[in-house]
Design a protein around this motif. Structure first.
Motif, PDB file in Angstrom:
ATOM      1  N   ILE A  96     -27.238  28.258   4.292  1.00  0.00           N
ATOM      2  CA  ILE A  96     -27.624  29.211   5.330  1.00  0.00           C
ATOM      3  C   ILE A  96     -27.138  30.599   4.916  1.00  0.00           C
ATOM      4  CG2 ILE A  96     -27.436  29.848   7.755  1.00  0.00           C
ATOM      5  CD1 ILE A  96     -28.856  27.190   7.287  1.00  0.00           C
ATOM      6  N   ILE A  97     -28.067  31.518   4.730  1.00  0.00           N
ATOM      7  CA  ILE A  97     -27.730  32.892   4.364  1.00  0.00           C
ATOM      8  C   ILE A  97     -27.957  33.790   5.582  1.00  0.00           C
ATOM      9  CG2 ILE A  97     -28.353  34.854   2.892  1.00  0.00           C
ATOM     10  CD1 ILE A  97     -29.011  32.909   0.674  1.00  0.00           C
ATOM     11  N   VAL A  98     -26.960  34.601   5.889  1.00  0.00           N
ATOM     12  CA  VAL A  98     -27.004  35.446   7.088  1.00  0.00           C
ATOM     13  C   VAL A  98     -27.584  36.815   6.740  1.00  0.00           C
ATOM     14  CG1 VAL A  98     -25.638  36.519   8.912  1.00  0.00           C
ATOM     15  CG2 VAL A  98     -25.003  34.267   8.041  1.00  0.00           C
ATOM     16  N   GLY A  99     -28.696  37.157   7.372  1.00  0.00           N
ATOM     17  CA  GLY A  99     -29.255  38.487   7.195  1.00  0.00           C
ATOM     18  C   GLY A  99     -28.428  39.516   7.947  1.00  0.00           C
ATOM     19  N   LEU A 100     -28.090  40.620   7.287  1.00  0.00           N
ATOM     20  CA  LEU A 100     -27.306  41.679   7.916  1.00  0.00           C
ATOM     21  C   LEU A 100     -28.192  42.901   8.161  1.00  0.00           C
ATOM     22  CD1 LEU A 100     -24.000  41.555   5.814  1.00  0.00           C
ATOM     23  CD2 LEU A 100     -24.487  40.437   8.003  1.00  0.00           C
ATOM     24  N   PRO A 101     -28.059  43.561   9.323  1.00  0.00           N
ATOM     25  CA  PRO A 101     -28.875  44.750   9.592  1.00  0.00           C
ATOM     26  C   PRO A 101     -28.416  45.972   8.797  1.00  0.00           C
ATOM     27  CG  PRO A 101     -27.357  44.363  11.395  1.00  0.00           C
ATOM     28  CD  PRO A 101     -27.238  43.180  10.478  1.00  0.00           C
TER      29      PRO A 101
ATOM     30  N   ALA B 128     -17.503  42.252   9.507  1.00  0.00           N
ATOM     31  CA  ALA B 128     -16.231  41.543   9.626  1.00  0.00           C
ATOM     32  C   ALA B 128     -16.469  40.079   9.990  1.00  0.00           C
ATOM     33  CB  ALA B 128     -15.353  42.214  10.678  1.00  0.00           C
ATOM     34  N   GLN B 129     -17.446  39.823  10.870  1.00  0.00           N
ATOM     35  CA  GLN B 129     -17.769  38.448  11.225  1.00  0.00           C
ATOM     36  C   GLN B 129     -18.347  37.691  10.041  1.00  0.00           C
ATOM     37  OE1 GLN B 129     -17.104  35.796  13.006  1.00  0.00           O
ATOM     38  NE2 GLN B 129     -17.912  36.585  14.954  1.00  0.00           N
TER      39      GLN B 129
ATOM     40  N   LEU C  91     -16.769  34.297   8.483  1.00  0.00           N
ATOM     41  CA  LEU C  91     -17.546  33.063   8.381  1.00  0.00           C
ATOM     42  C   LEU C  91     -17.688  32.584   6.944  1.00  0.00           C
ATOM     43  CD1 LEU C  91     -20.401  33.975  10.895  1.00  0.00           C
ATOM     44  CD2 LEU C  91     -18.655  32.206  11.225  1.00  0.00           C
ATOM     45  N   GLN C  92     -17.465  33.496   5.997  1.00  0.00           N
ATOM     46  CA  GLN C  92     -17.625  33.194   4.578  1.00  0.00           C
ATOM     47  C   GLN C  92     -18.998  32.611   4.268  1.00  0.00           C
ATOM     48  OE1 GLN C  92     -15.494  33.760   1.505  1.00  0.00           O
ATOM     49  NE2 GLN C  92     -15.423  35.366   3.063  1.00  0.00           N
ATOM     50  N   GLN C  93     -20.007  33.236   4.905  1.00  0.00           N
ATOM     51  CA  GLN C  93     -21.400  32.878   4.620  1.00  0.00           C
ATOM     52  C   GLN C  93     -21.980  33.899   3.650  1.00  0.00           C
ATOM     53  OE1 GLN C  93     -21.486  29.551   6.775  1.00  0.00           O
ATOM     54  NE2 GLN C  93     -23.405  30.349   5.958  1.00  0.00           N
TER      55      GLN C  93
ATOM     56  N   ASN D 186     -18.430  48.025   1.104  1.00  0.00           N
ATOM     57  CA  ASN D 186     -18.021  47.229   2.260  1.00  0.00           C
ATOM     58  C   ASN D 186     -18.350  45.752   2.097  1.00  0.00           C
ATOM     59  OD1 ASN D 186     -17.195  49.618   3.476  1.00  0.00           O
ATOM     60  ND2 ASN D 186     -19.153  49.917   4.551  1.00  0.00           N
ATOM     61  N   ALA D 187     -19.118  45.404   1.064  1.00  0.00           N
ATOM     62  CA  ALA D 187     -19.469  44.010   0.846  1.00  0.00           C
ATOM     63  C   ALA D 187     -18.312  43.207   0.266  1.00  0.00           C
ATOM     64  CB  ALA D 187     -20.682  43.916  -0.082  1.00  0.00           C
ATOM     65  N   ARG D 188     -17.250  43.890  -0.150  1.00  0.00           N
ATOM     66  CA  ARG D 188     -16.096  43.177  -0.675  1.00  0.00           C
ATOM     67  C   ARG D 188     -15.518  42.258   0.398  1.00  0.00           C
ATOM     68  NH1 ARG D 188     -13.178  48.430  -3.185  1.00  0.00           N
ATOM     69  NH2 ARG D 188     -13.532  48.999  -1.013  1.00  0.00           N
ATOM     70  N   GLY D 189     -15.245  41.028   0.023  1.00  0.00           N
ATOM     71  CA  GLY D 189     -14.730  40.046   0.977  1.00  0.00           C
ATOM     72  C   GLY D 189     -15.792  39.096   1.482  1.00  0.00           C
ATOM     73  N   LEU D 190     -17.088  39.448   1.302  1.00  0.00           N
ATOM     74  CA  LEU D 190     -18.157  38.512   1.637  1.00  0.00           C
ATOM     75  C   LEU D 190     -18.170  37.368   0.622  1.00  0.00           C
ATOM     76  CD1 LEU D 190     -21.118  40.966   2.412  1.00  0.00           C
ATOM     77  CD2 LEU D 190     -19.782  39.654   4.085  1.00  0.00           C
ATOM     78  N   ALA D 191     -18.644  36.216   1.040  1.00  0.00           N
ATOM     79  CA  ALA D 191     -18.759  35.095   0.105  1.00  0.00           C
ATOM     80  C   ALA D 191     -19.652  35.480  -1.070  1.00  0.00           C
ATOM     81  CB  ALA D 191     -19.316  33.870   0.824  1.00  0.00           C
ATOM     82  N   ALA D 192     -20.739  36.159  -0.785  1.00  0.00           N
ATOM     83  CA  ALA D 192     -21.674  36.684  -1.795  1.00  0.00           C
ATOM     84  C   ALA D 192     -22.678  37.545  -1.059  1.00  0.00           C
ATOM     85  CB  ALA D 192     -22.374  35.553  -2.548  1.00  0.00           C
TER      86      ALA D 192
END
Length: 336
Positions: free
Chosen positions: A5-10, A19-20, A24-26, A57-63
């Motif tokens: 499941i990949i989360v689309g970000l606005p 931050a969410q 969630l590390q998605q 700001n993408a640092r810390g995301l799973a990918a």
């Protein structure tokens, strides 16, 4: 294998939403439109480049993955406001897990008839080839994800045939025009996935753009083929919930809905797989019998071939030009 499941970000602005996503590390997906800068300096709104600083700001995301925003570009702007060179430069500005080739979607509100669907398939094929060529210049071919388009299942097959040389075991292909598609029926989401499953080489997997959560139980029998789906549906549910509650749709409010949505998707993945009966593919459209309509159809086909081969640009197909081309064919058919 399981479907990711990949989360689309606005957007990638620092705040509750990103931050969410980190918590969630998605894996997340950002659209090129979400990274765009706009200017009204000359009295009208025009594209002015990328918000590259937001990528920090993408640092810390799973990918993080990148989408070309094909539907938004067509629906809002009538086409891409940036060049393919601009887009590939954006793809090279961050170590995206994958970045999607530019494509020309064929949803009903964009491609209103069969001829326009076929036109946009040719543009998608050409855009894939051009993105690969530009990716080679930036040394990011390994993270390029080709994107195929179609209205009917066989349409996607046409794109695959054109891109066959780049498909090897382990390849990932994006499947476009999914988010507004019915689950059921001969042109439904499952019919498309089932058709692709039958014709693709073993080991080639799919990313389905914008798939509804309600479709997940029907996708479970295809886990060997589907690597991932993405959606930003939580944003829609947040907007509706905020309207009902009479409150503001703040980023914090949206972030809460994101967490609930991700949890619901994982619950769907753990549900019982559902199967639909096979559907016979729709019959191809008949060849026009009236001479002028046949000439128009032939003109469009010849122009599409030139777009796919790179002899014409993606958008070099206008109604007056098609009619002029068809007129030459029509005169030849009548003996000059």
């Amino acid at each position: 294998m399981t479907i990711e499941i990949i989360v689309g970000l606005p957007h990638l602005s620092e705040g509750s939403i990103i931050a969410q996503a980190r918590a969630l590390q998605q894996t997340a997906l950002i659209s090129a439109n979400g990274l765009s800068r706009w200017s009204e300096r000359r009295g009208w709104r025009e594209w002015a480049g990328w918000r590259l600083r937001q990528l920090q700001n993408a640092r810390g995301l799973a990918a993080l993955c990148l989408d070309s925003a094909g539907f938004v570009a067509a629906a809002r702007y009538g086409g891409f406001p940036w060049s393919l060179a601009d887009y590939v430069a954006l793809a090279a500005a961050y170590p995206f897990r994958w970045w999607a080739s530019a494509d020309y979607c064929v949803e009903g509100e964009i491609a209103r008839d069969r001829e326009e669907v076929l036109d946009r398939l040719s543009r998608t094929i050409r855009a894939n080839r051009d993105c690969r060529r530009l990716a080679e210049d930036h040394d990011i071919v390994d993270t390029l994800m080709p994107v195929i388009q179609g209205r009917q299942p066989v349409d996607y097959e046409r794109c695959i045939e054109a891109l066959w040389e780049s498909l090897t075991p382990g390849s990932l292909i994006g499947v476009g025009s999914m988010c507004r598609r019915d689950i059921h029926g001969p042109d439904g989401l499952i019919a498309v996935i089932d058709h692709l499953d039958q014709i693709l080489p073993a080991g080639v997997r799919l990313h389905a753009f914008g798939v509804k959560g309600s479709a997940l139980p029907f996708l479970l029998p295809f886990q060997h083929r589907i690597a991932s789906i993405d959606s930003q549906a939580y944003g829609v549910s947040a907007r509706q919930a905020a309207r009902r509650a009479g409150v503001s749709k703040s980023d914090h409010f949206v972030a809460v809905h994101m967490a609930r949505w991700v949890s619901a998707q994982h619950a769907q993945l753990a549900s019982r797989p559902l199967r639909l009966p096979h559907h016979r593919p729709a019959d191809p459209a008949p060849t026009p019998s009236e001479p002028w309509e046949a000439a128009i159809s032939q003109a469009r086909a010849e122009i599409r071939d030139l777009i796919e081969s790179g002899d014409l640009d993606h958008d070099e197909m206008t109604a007056p030009w098609v009619e002029q081309w068809a007129a030459d064919i029509y005169r030849e058919q009548l003996g000059g």
